[in-house]
Design a protein around this motif. Sequence first.
Motif: not given
Length: 380
Positions: A26-33
């Motif tokens: 699910a890495r493509d779904e990870a939230l990020s800053l």
Amino acid sequence: MTGIVDSDQHLYESRSLWAEHIDPAARDEALSLVDDELGYTWLTWRGTRLALADVHTPGDTASCGMHRQRQRAGAQPGYRYDDALPDSYWRPDSRVDWLDAAGLDEAVVFPNYGLLWERRLTSSLPALTANMTAWNRWCAVVQQEARGRLHAVAHLTLRDPGWLQTELDRLADAGVGLAMISPGPVEGRALSHPDHDRIWSAFVDHGITPVFHVADQARTFDDCWYPDDQSGDLVPATEAVFLWVPPALALTDLILHGVFDRHPQLRIGVVELSSAWVPSFLLMLDGASDFTTRLNGKPVAALSRRPSEYFLDHVRVSSFSYEDPRQLTEKTGDVFMFCSDYPHSEGTATPLDDYRRMGCHEKQMPGLFHTNIDWLLHRS
């Protein structure tokens, strides 16, 4: 247990938290800053900006507004996010040092950005649960690094019972005792719906207490009441005015439909959703129940006690010092908890002094300072 336990603090998520702790698939779904071209930092999902990230200063809400004003005007930010973020905002060991300086023994720590994205990810249940799992894995790290001084709050949804069971298993093994859930309906079903009885049983069996906390979750009112939504405001004014309504509605549903009779060991926390409403709510809860029972010729459900008694026996509520928890306790009963909301701008960096100025002292009010949150943590 003795000492002073803060029932509401927040840990900022690091830039890499979600990517590091999410399932690899699910890495493509990870939230990020992510920083924009001007240097502002944004909470993003799938390349979409969800919220402007900022570094709060306790007691200085206007600084957050100024940060947003500069961004809307296309001006350079007044600070670089990473440079302005103190270690105590996001590192568990530094937060423990801050507790020592503030005269506190322990603290319950909720997510920071986790309060901003649940409703925005509601269209993708896999993305929602994957990012919740990422935070929950970090909670286990916090439990270890803080050595009992910090109590990390998990982030859960009731929409996927199978996933929820797996998360509760993992959280219980890690010693996580609190979990933030939405007070809203679940796939169109009220929280009291019989389909959810197995969920409440699972919380009880795992010794994990569900907690309602201010967050961008399913709304109680129709979207038409939030015309400022499109302006990018962090908190709609309507939502702030009626902050207490979602937990009051959820607890009314749970109480009047007999959930606490069916699950006598279930406990509920209400945090950062104000507390001044509790006395009048309990008056209305009993009064409306009596009136509608007479009017309709039957109760909503056959209860073994007065509705207000379930609240007093099963619910604990965080109360800011300025709400005068000493007076609230005299009116209602011993259900209130010490809280600072550190390091948020609407919170305080001097909570102990704030409560003492309101006539609240540890020896006279042990429930406020530690025994009520101890109870939610299943320590008493």
